[in-house]
Design a protein around this motif. Structure first.
Motif, PDB file in Angstrom:
ATOM      1  N   ILE A  16       0.754  -1.174  -0.036  1.00  0.00           N
ATOM      2  CA  ILE A  16       0.084   0.100   0.103  1.00  0.00           C
ATOM      3  C   ILE A  16       0.871   1.142   0.190  1.00  0.00           C
ATOM      4  CG2 ILE A  16      -1.832   1.376   1.191  1.00  0.00           C
ATOM      5  CD1 ILE A  16      -2.703  -1.503   2.375  1.00  0.00           C
ATOM      6  N   LEU A  17       0.820   2.332  -0.912  1.00  0.00           N
ATOM      7  CA  LEU A  17       1.195   3.455  -1.107  1.00  0.00           C
ATOM      8  C   LEU A  17       0.332   4.466  -0.680  1.00  0.00           C
ATOM      9  CD1 LEU A  17       3.305   3.244  -4.434  1.00  0.00           C
ATOM     10  CD2 LEU A  17       4.136   2.775  -2.188  1.00  0.00           C
ATOM     11  N   GLY A  18       0.607   5.387   0.350  1.00  0.00           N
ATOM     12  CA  GLY A  18      -0.118   6.626   0.642  1.00  0.00           C
ATOM     13  C   GLY A  18       0.557   7.970   0.346  1.00  0.00           C
ATOM     14  N   PHE A  19      -0.201   8.713   0.033  1.00  0.00           N
ATOM     15  CA  PHE A  19       0.062  10.050  -0.184  1.00  0.00           C
ATOM     16  C   PHE A  19      -0.239  11.191   0.643  1.00  0.00           C
ATOM     17  CE2 PHE A  19       0.331   7.479  -3.887  1.00  0.00           C
ATOM     18  CZ  PHE A  19       1.499   7.790  -4.785  1.00  0.00           C
ATOM     19  N   ARG A  23      -0.378  15.579   0.595  1.00  0.00           N
ATOM     20  CA  ARG A  23      -1.406  16.252   0.988  1.00  0.00           C
ATOM     21  C   ARG A  23      -1.145  17.464   1.864  1.00  0.00           C
ATOM     22  NH1 ARG A  23      -6.597  13.952   3.371  1.00  0.00           N
ATOM     23  NH2 ARG A  23      -5.322  13.687   5.049  1.00  0.00           N
ATOM     24  N   GLU A  24      -0.251  16.936   2.911  1.00  0.00           N
ATOM     25  CA  GLU A  24       0.028  17.796   4.081  1.00  0.00           C
ATOM     26  C   GLU A  24       1.035  18.834   3.537  1.00  0.00           C
ATOM     27  OE1 GLU A  24       1.517  15.571   7.170  1.00  0.00           O
ATOM     28  OE2 GLU A  24      -0.355  14.328   7.489  1.00  0.00           O
ATOM     29  N   SER A  25       1.938  18.549   2.754  1.00  0.00           N
ATOM     30  CA  SER A  25       2.873  19.734   2.372  1.00  0.00           C
ATOM     31  C   SER A  25       2.237  20.701   1.354  1.00  0.00           C
ATOM     32  CB  SER A  25       3.927  18.860   1.523  1.00  0.00           C
ATOM     33  OG  SER A  25       3.788  18.151   0.305  1.00  0.00           O
ATOM     34  N   LEU A  26       1.242  20.159   0.582  1.00  0.00           N
ATOM     35  CA  LEU A  26       0.680  20.991  -0.308  1.00  0.00           C
ATOM     36  C   LEU A  26      -0.582  22.009   0.450  1.00  0.00           C
ATOM     37  CD1 LEU A  26      -0.302  18.873  -3.277  1.00  0.00           C
ATOM     38  CD2 LEU A  26       1.093  20.829  -3.224  1.00  0.00           C
ATOM     39  N   ARG A  32      -7.100  22.004  -5.216  1.00  0.00           N
ATOM     40  CA  ARG A  32      -6.719  22.316  -6.686  1.00  0.00           C
ATOM     41  C   ARG A  32      -5.786  21.230  -7.045  1.00  0.00           C
ATOM     42  NH1 ARG A  32      -4.891  27.380  -4.129  1.00  0.00           N
ATOM     43  NH2 ARG A  32      -2.840  26.882  -5.241  1.00  0.00           N
ATOM     44  N   MET A  33      -5.100  20.751  -6.520  1.00  0.00           N
ATOM     45  CA  MET A  33      -3.930  19.886  -7.125  1.00  0.00           C
ATOM     46  C   MET A  33      -4.292  18.229  -7.037  1.00  0.00           C
ATOM     47  SD  MET A  33      -0.634  22.235  -7.174  1.00  0.00           S
ATOM     48  CE  MET A  33       0.075  20.933  -7.936  1.00  0.00           C
ATOM     49  N   ALA A  34      -5.345  17.963  -6.247  1.00  0.00           N
ATOM     50  CA  ALA A  34      -5.446  16.513  -5.965  1.00  0.00           C
ATOM     51  C   ALA A  34      -5.517  15.710  -7.086  1.00  0.00           C
ATOM     52  CB  ALA A  34      -6.464  16.271  -4.972  1.00  0.00           C
ATOM     53  N   VAL A  35      -6.693  16.182  -8.220  1.00  0.00           N
ATOM     54  CA  VAL A  35      -6.577  15.251  -9.267  1.00  0.00           C
ATOM     55  C   VAL A  35      -5.332  15.178 -10.202  1.00  0.00           C
ATOM     56  CG1 VAL A  35      -7.620  15.358 -11.713  1.00  0.00           C
ATOM     57  CG2 VAL A  35      -9.024  16.104  -9.579  1.00  0.00           C
ATOM     58  N   LYS A  36      -4.522  16.218 -10.183  1.00  0.00           N
ATOM     59  CA  LYS A  36      -3.110  16.248 -11.033  1.00  0.00           C
ATOM     60  C   LYS A  36      -2.156  15.139 -10.307  1.00  0.00           C
ATOM     61  CE  LYS A  36       0.112  18.937 -13.041  1.00  0.00           C
ATOM     62  NZ  LYS A  36       0.510  20.160 -13.661  1.00  0.00           N
ATOM     63  N   VAL A  37      -2.222  15.487  -8.937  1.00  0.00           N
ATOM     64  CA  VAL A  37      -1.409  14.250  -8.068  1.00  0.00           C
ATOM     65  C   VAL A  37      -1.807  12.861  -8.464  1.00  0.00           C
ATOM     66  CG1 VAL A  37      -0.621  13.778  -5.735  1.00  0.00           C
ATOM     67  CG2 VAL A  37      -0.740  16.175  -6.336  1.00  0.00           C
ATOM     68  N   GLN A  38      -3.027  12.712  -8.644  1.00  0.00           N
ATOM     69  CA  GLN A  38      -3.404  11.218  -8.484  1.00  0.00           C
ATOM     70  C   GLN A  38      -3.313  10.689  -9.873  1.00  0.00           C
ATOM     71  OE1 GLN A  38      -7.573  12.012  -7.261  1.00  0.00           O
ATOM     72  NE2 GLN A  38      -7.127  11.872  -5.428  1.00  0.00           N
ATOM     73  N   THR A  39      -3.380  11.600 -10.905  1.00  0.00           N
ATOM     74  CA  THR A  39      -3.079  11.127 -12.244  1.00  0.00           C
ATOM     75  C   THR A  39      -1.700  10.888 -12.454  1.00  0.00           C
ATOM     76  OG1 THR A  39      -4.914  12.583 -13.076  1.00  0.00           O
ATOM     77  CG2 THR A  39      -3.133  12.088 -14.810  1.00  0.00           C
ATOM     78  N   PHE A  58      -7.124   3.365  -3.642  1.00  0.00           N
ATOM     79  CA  PHE A  58      -8.071   2.951  -2.606  1.00  0.00           C
ATOM     80  C   PHE A  58      -8.058   4.290  -1.831  1.00  0.00           C
ATOM     81  CE2 PHE A  58      -8.117   1.409   1.946  1.00  0.00           C
ATOM     82  CZ  PHE A  58      -9.584   0.690   1.982  1.00  0.00           C
ATOM     83  N   GLY A  59      -9.561   4.912  -1.843  1.00  0.00           N
ATOM     84  CA  GLY A  59      -9.642   6.068  -1.239  1.00  0.00           C
ATOM     85  C   GLY A  59      -9.165   7.164  -1.822  1.00  0.00           C
ATOM     86  N   GLU A  60      -8.858   8.383  -1.310  1.00  0.00           N
ATOM     87  CA  GLU A  60      -8.282   9.398  -1.980  1.00  0.00           C
ATOM     88  C   GLU A  60      -6.697   9.430  -1.902  1.00  0.00           C
ATOM     89  OE1 GLU A  60      -8.729  14.203  -1.763  1.00  0.00           O
ATOM     90  OE2 GLU A  60      -9.131  13.337  -0.036  1.00  0.00           O
ATOM     91  N   LEU A  61      -6.092   8.810  -0.889  1.00  0.00           N
ATOM     92  CA  LEU A  61      -4.871   9.046  -0.946  1.00  0.00           C
ATOM     93  C   LEU A  61      -4.077   7.823  -0.870  1.00  0.00           C
ATOM     94  CD1 LEU A  61      -4.747  11.862   2.007  1.00  0.00           C
ATOM     95  CD2 LEU A  61      -4.247  11.904  -0.276  1.00  0.00           C
ATOM     96  N   ASN A  62      -4.488   6.641  -1.329  1.00  0.00           N
ATOM     97  CA  ASN A  62      -3.706   5.301  -1.335  1.00  0.00           C
ATOM     98  C   ASN A  62      -4.072   4.671  -2.414  1.00  0.00           C
ATOM     99  OD1 ASN A  62      -3.072   5.302   1.786  1.00  0.00           O
ATOM    100  ND2 ASN A  62      -5.087   5.423   1.931  1.00  0.00           N
TER     101      ASN A  62
END
Length: 83
Positions: A16-19, A23-26, A32-39, A58-62
């Motif tokens: 499992i990789l989490g981001f 998110r915290e650093s942004l 504004r950047m969530a979709v771009k980061v996920q892509t 899996f979810g927004e960040l994993n």
């Protein structure tokens, strides 16, 4: 379904990789950047997977990655390199 259209992955290693750190650093810019980061994350993961591997968000960040032909140690190393 995670493995839809894929052969059985009985020997695979799940990682499992989490981001959360990204998110915290942004901070406030995350919305504004969530979709771009996920892509970008999906593109990086896909570029590094073998044909026996698969992944899903899996979810927004994993992301859950199954390495179909790696040992546990190899899977952990490859996940660290992807992250």
């Amino acid at each position: 379904m995670l493995a839809a259209g894929k052969p059985s992955v009985a020997a695979g290693k799940l990682q499992i990789l989490g981001f959360e750190e990204i998110r915290e650093s942004l901070g406030e810019r995350w919305e504004r950047m969530a979709v771009k980061v996920q892509t970008i994350a999906s593109q990086i993961i896909e570029k590094r997977l073998a044909t026996a591997d698969l992944y899903t968000r899996f979810g927004e960040l994993n992301y859950v990655i199954v390495f179909g032909e790696l040992t546990d140690l190899e899977a952990r190393i490859k996940s660290a390199l992807i992250a």
